[in-house]
Structure formats: structure tokens, C-alpha cells
Design a protein around this motif. Structure first.
Motif, PDB file in Angstrom:
ATOM      1  N   PHE A  65      14.667 -12.844 -15.831  1.00  0.00           N
ATOM      2  CA  PHE A  65      14.728 -13.383 -14.479  1.00  0.00           C
ATOM      3  C   PHE A  65      14.626 -12.261 -13.453  1.00  0.00           C
ATOM      4  O   PHE A  65      13.831 -12.339 -12.508  1.00  0.00           O
ATOM      5  N   ILE A  66      15.414 -11.192 -13.680  1.00  0.00           N
ATOM      6  CA  ILE A  66      15.406 -10.087 -12.715  1.00  0.00           C
ATOM      7  C   ILE A  66      14.043  -9.410 -12.705  1.00  0.00           C
ATOM      8  O   ILE A  66      13.476  -9.138 -11.639  1.00  0.00           O
ATOM      9  N   VAL A  67      13.520  -9.152 -13.899  1.00  0.00           N
ATOM     10  CA  VAL A  67      12.205  -8.506 -13.984  1.00  0.00           C
ATOM     11  C   VAL A  67      11.147  -9.407 -13.346  1.00  0.00           C
ATOM     12  O   VAL A  67      10.290  -8.945 -12.581  1.00  0.00           O
ATOM     13  N   GLY A  68      11.216 -10.666 -13.674  1.00  0.00           N
ATOM     14  CA  GLY A  68      10.254 -11.623 -13.116  1.00  0.00           C
ATOM     15  C   GLY A  68      10.314 -11.658 -11.594  1.00  0.00           C
ATOM     16  O   GLY A  68       9.296 -11.596 -10.902  1.00  0.00           O
ATOM     17  N   LEU A  69      11.550 -11.726 -11.087  1.00  0.00           N
ATOM     18  CA  LEU A  69      11.723 -11.767  -9.630  1.00  0.00           C
ATOM     19  C   LEU A  69      11.218 -10.478  -8.997  1.00  0.00           C
ATOM     20  O   LEU A  69      10.524 -10.502  -7.969  1.00  0.00           O
ATOM     21  N   ALA A  70      11.555  -9.341  -9.651  1.00  0.00           N
ATOM     22  CA  ALA A  70      11.110  -8.048  -9.114  1.00  0.00           C
ATOM     23  C   ALA A  70       9.588  -7.981  -9.115  1.00  0.00           C
ATOM     24  O   ALA A  70       8.977  -7.514  -8.144  1.00  0.00           O
ATOM     25  N   ILE A  71       8.977  -8.460 -10.186  1.00  0.00           N
ATOM     26  CA  ILE A  71       7.522  -8.441 -10.260  1.00  0.00           C
ATOM     27  C   ILE A  71       6.920  -9.306  -9.162  1.00  0.00           C
ATOM     28  O   ILE A  71       5.961  -8.908  -8.493  1.00  0.00           O
ATOM     29  N   VAL A  72       7.497 -10.473  -8.969  1.00  0.00           N
ATOM     30  CA  VAL A  72       6.989 -11.372  -7.929  1.00  0.00           C
ATOM     31  C   VAL A  72       7.107 -10.694  -6.563  1.00  0.00           C
ATOM     32  O   VAL A  72       6.151 -10.700  -5.779  1.00  0.00           O
ATOM     33  N   LEU A  73       8.276 -10.095  -6.316  1.00  0.00           N
ATOM     34  CA  LEU A  73       8.471  -9.432  -5.023  1.00  0.00           C
ATOM     35  C   LEU A  73       7.495  -8.266  -4.869  1.00  0.00           C
ATOM     36  O   LEU A  73       6.939  -8.044  -3.784  1.00  0.00           O
ATOM     37  N   LEU A  74       7.299  -7.544  -5.972  1.00  0.00           N
ATOM     38  CA  LEU A  74       6.359  -6.413  -5.924  1.00  0.00           C
ATOM     39  C   LEU A  74       4.940  -6.909  -5.670  1.00  0.00           C
ATOM     40  O   LEU A  74       4.182  -6.267  -4.930  1.00  0.00           O
ATOM     41  N   VAL A  75       4.577  -8.003  -6.302  1.00  0.00           N
ATOM     42  CA  VAL A  75       3.236  -8.556  -6.091  1.00  0.00           C
ATOM     43  C   VAL A  75       3.050  -8.907  -4.620  1.00  0.00           C
ATOM     44  O   VAL A  75       2.017  -8.595  -4.014  1.00  0.00           O
ATOM     45  N   VAL A  76       4.077  -9.552  -4.048  1.00  0.00           N
ATOM     46  CA  VAL A  76       3.988  -9.927  -2.621  1.00  0.00           C
ATOM     47  C   VAL A  76       3.891  -8.669  -1.764  1.00  0.00           C
ATOM     48  O   VAL A  76       3.063  -8.579  -0.849  1.00  0.00           O
ATOM     49  N   ALA A  77       4.755  -7.683  -2.105  1.00  0.00           N
ATOM     50  CA  ALA A  77       4.741  -6.431  -1.334  1.00  0.00           C
ATOM     51  C   ALA A  77       3.393  -5.735  -1.489  1.00  0.00           C
ATOM     52  O   ALA A  77       2.836  -5.207  -0.524  1.00  0.00           O
ATOM     53  N   ASN A  78       2.878  -5.740  -2.731  1.00  0.00           N
ATOM     54  CA  ASN A  78       1.572  -5.132  -2.981  1.00  0.00           C
ATOM     55  C   ASN A  78       0.498  -5.785  -2.133  1.00  0.00           C
ATOM     56  O   ASN A  78      -0.359  -5.107  -1.567  1.00  0.00           O
ATOM     57  N   SER A  79       0.545  -7.115  -2.117  1.00  0.00           N
ATOM     58  CA  SER A  79      -0.455  -7.846  -1.325  1.00  0.00           C
ATOM     59  C   SER A  79      -0.355  -7.427   0.137  1.00  0.00           C
ATOM     60  O   SER A  79      -1.379  -7.195   0.795  1.00  0.00           O
ATOM     61  N   PHE A  80       0.886  -7.320   0.602  1.00  0.00           N
ATOM     62  CA  PHE A  80       1.089  -6.954   2.001  1.00  0.00           C
ATOM     63  C   PHE A  80       0.572  -5.543   2.259  1.00  0.00           C
ATOM     64  O   PHE A  80      -0.201  -5.312   3.207  1.00  0.00           O
ATOM     65  N   VAL A  81       0.972  -4.611   1.406  1.00  0.00           N
ATOM     66  CA  VAL A  81       0.582  -3.215   1.601  1.00  0.00           C
ATOM     67  C   VAL A  81      -0.927  -3.064   1.473  1.00  0.00           C
ATOM     68  O   VAL A  81      -1.572  -2.411   2.306  1.00  0.00           O
ATOM     69  N   SER A  82      -1.488  -3.679   0.447  1.00  0.00           N
ATOM     70  CA  SER A  82      -2.931  -3.527   0.230  1.00  0.00           C
ATOM     71  C   SER A  82      -3.710  -4.152   1.377  1.00  0.00           C
ATOM     72  O   SER A  82      -4.749  -3.641   1.779  1.00  0.00           O
ATOM     73  N   SER A  83      -3.174  -5.254   1.896  1.00  0.00           N
ATOM     74  CA  SER A  83      -3.880  -5.861   3.032  1.00  0.00           C
ATOM     75  C   SER A  83      -3.751  -4.964   4.255  1.00  0.00           C
ATOM     76  O   SER A  83      -4.694  -4.824   5.038  1.00  0.00           O
ATOM     77  N   ARG A  84      -2.602  -4.340   4.425  1.00  0.00           N
ATOM     78  CA  ARG A  84      -2.430  -3.407   5.540  1.00  0.00           C
ATOM     79  C   ARG A  84      -3.403  -2.241   5.442  1.00  0.00           C
ATOM     80  O   ARG A  84      -3.916  -1.743   6.431  1.00  0.00           O
ATOM     81  N   VAL A  85      -3.608  -1.797   4.186  1.00  0.00           N
ATOM     82  CA  VAL A  85      -4.529  -0.675   3.980  1.00  0.00           C
ATOM     83  C   VAL A  85      -5.964  -1.149   4.079  1.00  0.00           C
ATOM     84  O   VAL A  85      -6.808  -0.518   4.721  1.00  0.00           O
ATOM     85  N   ALA A  86      -6.247  -2.253   3.436  1.00  0.00           N
ATOM     86  CA  ALA A  86      -7.639  -2.682   3.289  1.00  0.00           C
ATOM     87  C   ALA A  86      -8.189  -3.392   4.512  1.00  0.00           C
ATOM     88  O   ALA A  86      -9.396  -3.327   4.765  1.00  0.00           O
ATOM     89  N   ASN A  87      -7.343  -4.084   5.263  1.00  0.00           N
ATOM     90  CA  ASN A  87      -7.857  -4.847   6.418  1.00  0.00           C
ATOM     91  C   ASN A  87      -8.557  -3.964   7.451  1.00  0.00           C
ATOM     92  O   ASN A  87      -9.653  -4.312   7.915  1.00  0.00           O
ATOM     93  N   PRO A  88      -7.937  -2.820   7.810  1.00  0.00           N
ATOM     94  CA  PRO A  88      -8.666  -1.957   8.752  1.00  0.00           C
ATOM     95  C   PRO A  88     -10.007  -1.503   8.167  1.00  0.00           C
ATOM     96  O   PRO A  88     -10.997  -1.421   8.880  1.00  0.00           O
ATOM     97  N   ILE A  89     -10.014  -1.220   6.857  1.00  0.00           N
ATOM     98  CA  ILE A  89     -11.271  -0.803   6.225  1.00  0.00           C
ATOM     99  C   ILE A  89     -12.279  -1.946   6.279  1.00  0.00           C
ATOM    100  O   ILE A  89     -13.462  -1.734   6.567  1.00  0.00           O
ATOM    101  N   LYS A  90     -11.779  -3.149   6.046  1.00  0.00           N
ATOM    102  CA  LYS A  90     -12.686  -4.325   6.105  1.00  0.00           C
ATOM    103  C   LYS A  90     -13.260  -4.466   7.495  1.00  0.00           C
ATOM    104  O   LYS A  90     -14.463  -4.726   7.661  1.00  0.00           O
ATOM    105  N   LYS A  91     -12.384  -4.336   8.491  1.00  0.00           N
ATOM    106  CA  LYS A  91     -12.846  -4.491   9.892  1.00  0.00           C
ATOM    107  C   LYS A  91     -13.872  -3.419  10.215  1.00  0.00           C
ATOM    108  O   LYS A  91     -14.888  -3.701  10.870  1.00  0.00           O
TER     109      LYS A  91
END
Lengths: 316, 601
Positions: free
Chosen positions: B303-329
Motif C-alpha cells: 500500500f505504501i509503495v503503491g501510494l508512493a509510486i502513484v504520488l511520484l507518477v503524479v509529481a513526475n507528470s507535473f515536473v515533466s510538464s513543467r520542463v517540457a511545456n516551455p520546450i513544446k511552446k
């Protein structure tokens, strides 16, 4: 951040997370709280709870081992017939019992009732079943024959067999086997019925024993054996007593030599196994377990043999 | 193997085609999952091992404690027996007295004592409490405790639990553990062997185990040295064969922890011997007991690992979008740029590096815009220059004067001269137009100059001479049109006119290395250095209406520079009272080369 939550993958992740939480939480709860058996009751025959101490211990041990709530032993008391049992069972069902363990007072008369309630209530019969349904009990045929063997060992020639509580399958089966065994040997067998003599067994037996010239009396249930014992205590002439009995009074009489031999049914095991069968019928647990319980035929000399005293004498 | 390689390559190609955000997201997610799973597994393993050790240690402690309690129980029995023997029996002369009172006193002291009795060698009871009446059918000398006491005279003997059956005890059937030991009885100074029997209630043993093991995992039981059960929570079931125990084997284990498999079930067993009795306390924990706890821990870890992974995935999405969106623009801006939208606003934002990139691209775009504007300006200038040159060529004054001359010739019946003039004029204009081409051969340009001079000679009444020194091989090279004629015009107006018939023009054309030079030299008045310097300065084109074609040297120079680059153009050398040479510097480009270039462009 807003953009993040506009994406489907984000919502899929969030929903997946919630599903995982639910599943895991349920799993953790389930593992932390082992399955409990739904409420069930125990209804025995007779009027004395002490008679059923060993049986009760077996039920409690099983409940303790598997984490079930321990039920009370219900006794008809004054209404010590099958109608009293039916009333008790009905009361327990109305109180929410989803199953009932029953030692049947009258196998024949209780069968239609059990057929009626079996679709909504799990019924486990023990020591005394109904019809052809499986029951937790000893092999009464073997018991009857063994009892006959023991009675014949003392050299009795004139054997009186009491026909009482024949409504019970246990008595019926053991009676038939006993008679068959006795008739194989060269003895006189008299059968005396005590039907319709409920509560008057002692007096009736005393009168009978005074009149008859039997040297051996065999009773096939505890209550009748106790009545015969009481009758014998007041007799002037000696008579060998044999029978099926479990109560302390019977054991004490055996120890004192008042009874020459008994068939002792392991009611502790009966109680234990009846709970296992109840769990099986309620779909909670399936374990392989025997349906036939042990009985011992012991004489006064054999009473304190290690293998016998361990079964006969309770640990309290 | 080939298939694997193909799959691997397919996967790699697939990944390479994916966006930066996908790459960042997937990379971080995979790393996070890997780390979380590894950490989770390590933690789980560590925790379960630690938990298992803790449980086993606790169990060991419990076993030790129970062992102490059982030892204490047996010690009590032994103490009672010793007290009875050494304080009472040994001192008593049984000829004269008995010790029933002492027995009764001792009996009162201990609650768990069921009975104390002393027997002679022949089985006769010397004293007993609480009941002294022995059952008629009981043969004391045949009792196991009696026999063992006489066999092992050094130590007391502890029996297995049994129902006390030697006394006339109405309706009481007590489970007891008997301690029996050989004692020396004194009958008037004559010693006789006897046996002292102390029966302790079995419930004492039972309570020790039930009280101390109610909340623990597994169960604990007690066996004697031969493996016979003294206490087991499922004793009754074992006796009726409904339950099995590995007691015989357990009795052989030395003290400590063991792992055994019994009836297919793996179990952890802890054994501890009780004092001198040889009894063993055996603790059994099935491995499935750990499994339940481990299962819960595993679920929690998952449960903890699963939750951490889910949170990391969300954080990853956020961070990668922060990095990639300016590049996309930025990429979108560049795409628009590719489509030719030079006036768009290049995206400048996001992290520092992306901002820098954006600024750089913006600067490049601005430079491009500037260059393109310059090119447009140049093209415009060129077009204007040519237009002006052409327009100037069709200057009415030149045309009028020339036509006047032609009229005068015709009137004077100088038809041949008139025809020649008209022909020269026609050829002049033909070459001037050149079907709209800007690039002509040097040969044509020279002919254009020759036609011009032919006309001007007539007008100037042959007041000047022209010498030509043309290298014939350069005639096929290219030049922009209308470059020589303006020089000749200039020379005529500024040098020849004042000469009054002594003017001389020399036209030279030659190739030197990869350059073409066309010189127009006059022997006119010349110019000062300052005048020479100012001639090619300034941006304005000559004003119309002035003498001559009005194209001017500046126009020619600018056009040459526009076409061929700033290294080419006009060079003026002049000396006062000597003359002036204006040199046209062109690259040596053959006509077909230039035409091919234009086609390619």
C-alpha cells in the motif's frame, strides 16, 4: 497544475489510487479480523447441564481454536421432550441464530421440523441424528455389540434389556445391535419397555427388578442407566448393570463397582466436531474432519487405565 | 535471439520517437518504481526478519518464564516433600507416634496440594491427609509412582498427570501430578523403607500455561523426558486422535530454537528444559502465524509503495510538464517560424535554459528579419537603380538631340549618315532594353558603348577620338548593363567638351586573374583628390534634368556593388590637367555561368 488535471492519465491515476486504497484497506481489515462464524446455538436434550459438561468443553475448545463466539448450551429443562427442543430451537432462530447444533431427543418427530427449517437454518445433529442425515456420533451398531460382549463376559444368563427413548436413533441402532449380539449367544433376553414412563423410570425399574429374575440389566442411555442404578441401590439382590452413560454419577458408580461396565461416548470430541461441521455448513471453513466419534467400553478395573482416564475424566 | 534484438530495436525506435515529456516522465517513473519497489522489498524483508526475531525472542522469554514457573511448581512439591521428610518423618518414631497432625498442618499451608501420604514398603498407609482411607481394590505397591520411587531412590520421581484414585474420595476425581520419593521410616529405631507421596493439583500446571500463553502466537506445551505429554492445549483431542503433536521428537531437541516440519507444516520450535525433572517446555509457532502478520505487513508495504509510486507518477507528470511545456511552446514557435511567420512572437519562458534558448531564437529571428529587410532593400534599390538607368536612358534630351541630328542629316541629304545614326540609336536602345535582362555580355555592353559614341561623335562633330583596347576573350564574360555608357557620358561632358577637338578617349577592357577591368580614360582637366572622393559618396541618385543621361557614376558603382558585392565597383583615378581614368571592376563570370545560377535560383 491545471493542465495536469485536464489530462485523462491524471484522472486514471487518481482513480487507480483510490481503487488500490479500497482494495488494500479491505484486505488489511479482512486479514486483521478473521472471519467469524455467524451466530449459532446449541440445544441438547435432558434436564441437567452438568450432564453435558464434556460436550460443552468440546464446543468451547473449538470456538476458542477458531475464534468463534462461544454459544450457551440450551436445555429444555422441565419440557424434556422433542416439543421442548423444538420450542428452544425456534426461540434461538428468532433470536438470530443462523445455525443450531442439536442432540435430538426424538429423531423421528424432529425430522419434519428440521426439513422445514433447513432451508434457512443450518442444522447439525450430534450424538443423535434424524433419518439418514449424517450426524456426529459414534458407531452405535459397534457400540451395541461391544456392550453386549461386555455383558456376556461376566457370565450373565438372564439379561434384561430396557427399551426406552427409542425415539432416539442412537438408542434404536445400539438396541438392535445389542439384541442381535445377545441372541447369538445362549442367554435369555428379556426386553422391557419404559415408553410412557417418563419421570417414573426409577420406580418402574425397581418394581421390575424386584419381580424379575435377571442377573444383568442393560440400559442404552444415560438417564435410563442412572434410573437403573438408583433402583439397584435399593435392591436386596445383586445385579450386574451395564449401559451407555457419561455422567459423573455413572462414572462414580462404575468406580464404586455399582455398575459393572459402561460404554462411554467421547462427548468432548462430539462438541468439538459439531462446531467444525457447523462452520462447514455455514460456508465459513472447510476442514476435513471425522464424522464418527470414539466410544470406550470400560469396566471398573479399566477405569483408571491411562488411555481411558484421559477420555473419561475432564481436566477441571 | 534475433527476435529479441528486433523487439529491442523496435522498442528503442519507438521510444526515440516519443516526446521529451514522455521520456522524462517514463524515465523518472521507472526509476521511482524501481527504487520504491527495491526499498519496499528491502524494508519488508528487514521488517519481517526483525519481527520474526522479535517474536522468537519474546517466545524464548516466555518459554523461559514458563519453565521457571514450572520449575517453581515442582520445587514447591519437592519442598513440601523434603519438609515432610526431613522435619517430620525422619524425626518420628512410628512405633510410638504418628505424624497425621503435621501432615494436616502442611496440607493446610498449600492450596494446590491435593494430598500427602506416606506408605510402608508393603503398601500400608502410615499417614495421609486429607483422606486416609484407601480404596479397597487399589494395590499401592503396584502403583507406578510407588514402583518408581523404589527404583530411583536418590531423586524424587514426578509422575505424569493422572486421576488420583487411591483414596476413598466421594465423587471427586482430581487430576494430579504425583511426587514420590523413597523415605526412611523409623520403627523403634529400626529403619524401614517407605514412600512419601505428594499429590499436587494438575490445575496448577494448567494455569501456568493458560495464563501466560493466552495472547501469544502459537502454543506451548509440556512433555517429560520421554516425550509423554504433561500439558497440551489440545490434550483431549490428542488423546482421541483428532489432533497430532510432534511431542516425541520435541523431547529429543536440545534447548534452544529449532525449525521443524510436522504434517507438512513448517514451524518454529523453542525448547527449554525444566530444572532437574527432565521435563521440557516446548513452544510451537507455525510459520503461517508469521504469514498472517507478514501478510498484513506485506499489504501495508504494498500500500505504501503503491501510494508512493502513484504520488511520484503524479509529481513526475507535473515536473515533466513543467520542463517540457516551455520546450513544446518553443517548438511551436519554431514550427511557425518554419512556415515563414517571421513576425510571430517567439515564446520566452520556463526554466533559465529554455529562456536563454528562446531569447537566442528570438535574436536569430530578428537578425533574419533584418537581413531579409536588407535584402529587400537591396533588391528594391537595385530595381530602382535599374529603373532609373533605364529611364535615364530614355532621357528625352538625349533622344531629342539625337533625333535633331538625324533630322538635320536628312534635311542635308546626308542619308547615309542619317541611316547610320538611326541604326546606331536603334541598336543602342535594343541593347539598353536587352529584352528586360539585367545581365548581358561584356561584348554587348561594349557595343552599346560604341553605338553611344557613334551617336555622340556625330553630335560632337568628331571633336574627340576614341581608342579601344579590348581583350577579345572578355567579351563573353558577363556584366550588368549600362555601366560603360555612363562613364563615357561623364567623360564627354566633363572632359571632352572643354577640350575643343583635342579630346581623347581610351576604352580598355582586360581580364586580370579572376577579375574584369574596363577602363575609360580621358585626357581632360582632371579632378582634385577631394572631388574624386566625393564622386562616389552619398545615397541619392542623380537628379533628372541634368546634362546627359543623369545615371551618374554613383549609380553605376552602386549597381555593381549590389550585384557583385562591395569588393567590386568603380575606381577613379584623376590628375589635374592630365586626365581621369574611371575603372570598372567586375568579377570574371561567364555568361552561361550566370544564366545557370539564375535558373538555379
Amino acid at each position: 497544475m491545471k493542465q495536469l488535471f485536464k489530462r485523462p492519465v491524471t484522472w486514471v491515476t487518481v482513480i487507480a489510487c483510490m481503487v488500490i486504497l479500497l482494495v488494500v484497506g479491505r484486505q488489511m481489515f479482512w486479514e486483521g479480523n478473521p472471519q467469524t462464524l455467524p451466530s449459532f446455538s446449541v440445544v441438547v436434550y435432558g434436564s441437567s447441564t452438568q450432564r453435558w459438561n464434556a460436550f460443552d468443553q468440546g464446543v468451547r475448545q473449538a470456538c476458542s481454536d477458531f475464534g468463534y463466539a462461544k454459544p450457551m448450551i440450551n436445555i429444555p429443562g422441565m419440557k424434556a421432550d422433542y416439543k421442548g427442543q423444538m420450542q428452544l430451537i425456534e426461540r434461538e432462530i428468532n433470536n438470530g441464530a443462523q445455525g443450531v447444533i442439536v442432540t435430538c431427543e426424538d429423531s423421528e418427530n424432529l425430522q419434519p421440523y428440521f426439513d422445514k427449517i433447513s432451508n434457512k437454518t443450518a442444522v447439525v445433529t450430534v450424538l443423535n441424528g434424524v433419518g439418514d442425515q449424517s450426524s456426529i456420533e459414534p458407531n452405535y451398531v459397534d457400540l451395541g455389540r461391544e456392550l453386549g460382549e461386555r455383558a456376556l463376559e461376566t457370565g450373565g444368563k438372564n439379561i434384561l434389556v430396557i427399551d426406552h427413548h427409542m425415539g432416539r436413533n442412537s438408542v434404536k441402532k445400539s438396541f438392535a445391535a445389542l439384541i442381535e449380539r445377545l441372541e447369538e449367544s445362549d442367554v435369555d433376553v428379556t426386553i422391557h419397555s419404559l415408553t410412557d414412563m417418563e419421570g417414573l423410570e426409577t420406580r418402574a425399574l425397581y418394581s421390575l427388578l424386584e419381580k424379575t429374575a435377571c442377573d444383568t440389566l442393560i440400559a442404552l442411555d444415560n438417564e435410563t442407566l442412572e434410573a437403573a442404578l438408583t433402583a439397584k441401590e435399593n435392591l436386596s439382590s445383586p445385579i450386574n448393570l451395564y449401559g451407555v452413560g457419561n455422567s459423573e454419577k455413572i462414572i462414580h458408580a462404575l468406580d464404586k463397582g455399582m455398575i459393572q461396565g459402561i460404554c462411554f461416548i467421547n462427548e468432548y470430541d462430539a462438541g468439538y466436531l459439531s462446531v467444525l461441521q457447523m462452520a462447514e455448513k455455514l460456508g465459513i471453513r472447510t476442514l476435513s474432519f471425522p464424522r464418527e466419534i470414539q466410544f470406550l467400553c470400560v469396566t471398573q478395573e479399566e477405569l483408571y487405565h491411562q488411555e481411558n482416564e484421559r477420555i473419561i475424566f475432564p481436566f477441571y | 535471439m534475433k527476435r529479441l534484438k528486433r523487439l529491442f530495436n523496435t522498442g528503442r525506435n519507438y521510444i526515440h520517437r516519443k516526446s521529451i515529456q514522455f521520456m522524462i516522465s517514463i524515465s523518472f517513473t521507472l526509476v521511482a518504481i524501481g527504487c520504491m519497489v527495491t526499498m519496499g522489498s528491502l524494508l519488508y524483508t528487514q521488517s519481517t526478519n526483525s519481527l520474526k526475531n522479535t517474536i522468537m525472542q519474546e517466545n524464548q522469554q516466555l518459554v523461559n518464564q514458563i519453565s521457571l514457573n514450572v520449575y517453581s511448581y515442582t520445587q514447591n512439591m519437592k519442598r513440601i516433600s523434603n519438609t515432610m521428610y526431613y522435619s517430620v518423618i525422619k524425626k518420628a518414631d512410628l512405633e510410638k507416634t504418628n505424624f497425621n497432625k503435621e501432615l494436616a498442618l502442611l496440607y493446610e499451608v498449600k492450596d494446590s496440594l491435593v494430598s500427602i501420604a506416606c506408605f510402608r514398603e508393603n503398601g500400608d498407609v502410615v499417614g495421609a491427609t486429607p483422606i486416609s482411607a484407601i480404596k479397597e481394590d487399589v494395590e499401592i505397591t503396584k502403583q507406578e509412582w510407588f514402583i518408581k520411587a523404589n527404583d530411583i531412590i536418590e531423586n524424587p520421581h514426578f509422575s505424569l498427570p493422572h486421576v488420583q484414585n487411591i483414596f476413598e474420595d466421594a465423587n471427586r476425581y482430581r487430576w494430579v501430578i504425583s511426587l514420590s520419593q523413597m523415605v526412611e521410616l523409623n520403627y523403634g529405631g529400626i529403619p524401614e523403607r517407605g514412600v512419601l507421596l505428594v499429590d499436587m493439583g494438575y490445575s496448577g500446571i494448567e494455569q501456568i500455561f493458560t495464563q501466560m500463553t493466552s495472547d501469544n502466537a502459537g502454543y506451548i506445551y509440556l512433555v517429560d523426558s520421554s516425550g509423554e505429554l504433561i500439558y497440551h492445549p489440545h490434550q483431549k483431542l490428542i488423546y482421541s486422535d483428532l489432533y497430532s503433536e510432534n511431542n516425541k521428537q520435541a523431547a529429543k531437541y536440545p534447548d534452544g530454537k529449532h525449525e521443524e516440519t510436522f504434517e507438512g507444516i513448517k514451524r518454529q520450535v523453542v525448547v527449554k528444559t525444566v530444572g532437574y525433572t527432565g521435563w521440557k517446555v516446548v513452544s510451537v509457532i507455525p510459520n503461517s502465524e508469521f504469514s498472517v502478520t507478514f501478510g498484513q505487513m506485506r499489504t501495508l508495504a504494498f500500500f505504501i509503495v503503491g501510494l508512493a509510486i502513484v504520488l511520484l507518477v503524479v509529481a513526475n507528470s507535473f515536473v515533466s510538464s513543467r520542463v517540457a511545456n516551455p520546450i513544446k511552446k518553443l517548438e511551436e514557435s519554431v514550427k511557425d517560424l518554419e512556415k515563414g511567420q517571421l513576425d510571430l512572437d517567439i515564446y520566452v519562458g520556463g526554466p533559465y535554459e529554455i529562456q536563454r534558448l528562446g531569447n537566442t531564437i528570438k535574436s536569430v529571428v530578428e537578425q533574419m528579419r533584418g537581413l531579409m529587410d536588407d535584402i529587400l532593400k537591396e533588391q528594391e534599390q537595385k530595381r530602382k537603380s535599374e529603373f532609373n538607368a533605364l529611364q535615364a536612358q530614355i532621357n528625352p534630351h538625349f533622344l531629342y538631340n539625337t533625333l535633331d541630328s538625324i533630322v538635320w542629316m536628312v534635311e542635308s541629304e546626308k542619308n547615309t549618315e542619317a541611316i547610320s545614326m538611326v541604326t546606331a540609336l536603334a541598336n543602342l536602345f535594343r541593347i539598353s532594353l536587352s529584352k528586360g535582362q539585367n545581365i548581358i555580355t561584356i561584348g554587348m555592353e561594349l557595343r552599346h558603348a560604341a553605338y553611344y559614341l557613334q551617336i555622340q561623335k556625330v553630335r560632337y562633330k568628331n571633336s574627340f577620338t576614341v581608342h579601344e583596347e579590348i581583350d577579345p576573350q572578355i567579351e563573353e564574360y558577363s556584366t550588368i548593363k549600362l555601366v560603360i555608357q555612363p562613364l563615357l557620358e561623364n567623360a564627354l561632358y566633363h572632359a571632352m567638351e572643354p577640350m575643343s577637338g583635342e579630346g581623347e578617349l581610351v576604352i580598355r577592357a582586360y581580364k586580370e586573374n579572376e577579375d574584369i577591368y574596363i577602363e575609360v580614360t580621358d585626357n581632360g582637366l582632371g579632378m582634385t583628390r577631394e572631388k574624386v572622393d566625393t564622386l562616389l559618396q552619398g545615397d541619392e541618385l542623380p537628379v533628372e534634368g541634368k546634362k546627359g543621361s543623369g545615371i551618374g557614376l554613383r549609380n553605376v558603382d552602386q549597381r555593381i556593388k549590389l550585384y557583385y558585392g562591395s569588393t567590386y565597383g568603380l575606381e577613379i583615378e584623376s590628375e589635374l590637367d592630365v586626365g581621369t581614368t574611371v575603372r570598372i571592376h567586375l568579377p570574371a563570370l561567364k555568361m552561361d555561368e550566370v544564366l545557370q545560377k539564375e535558373v538555379t535560383v
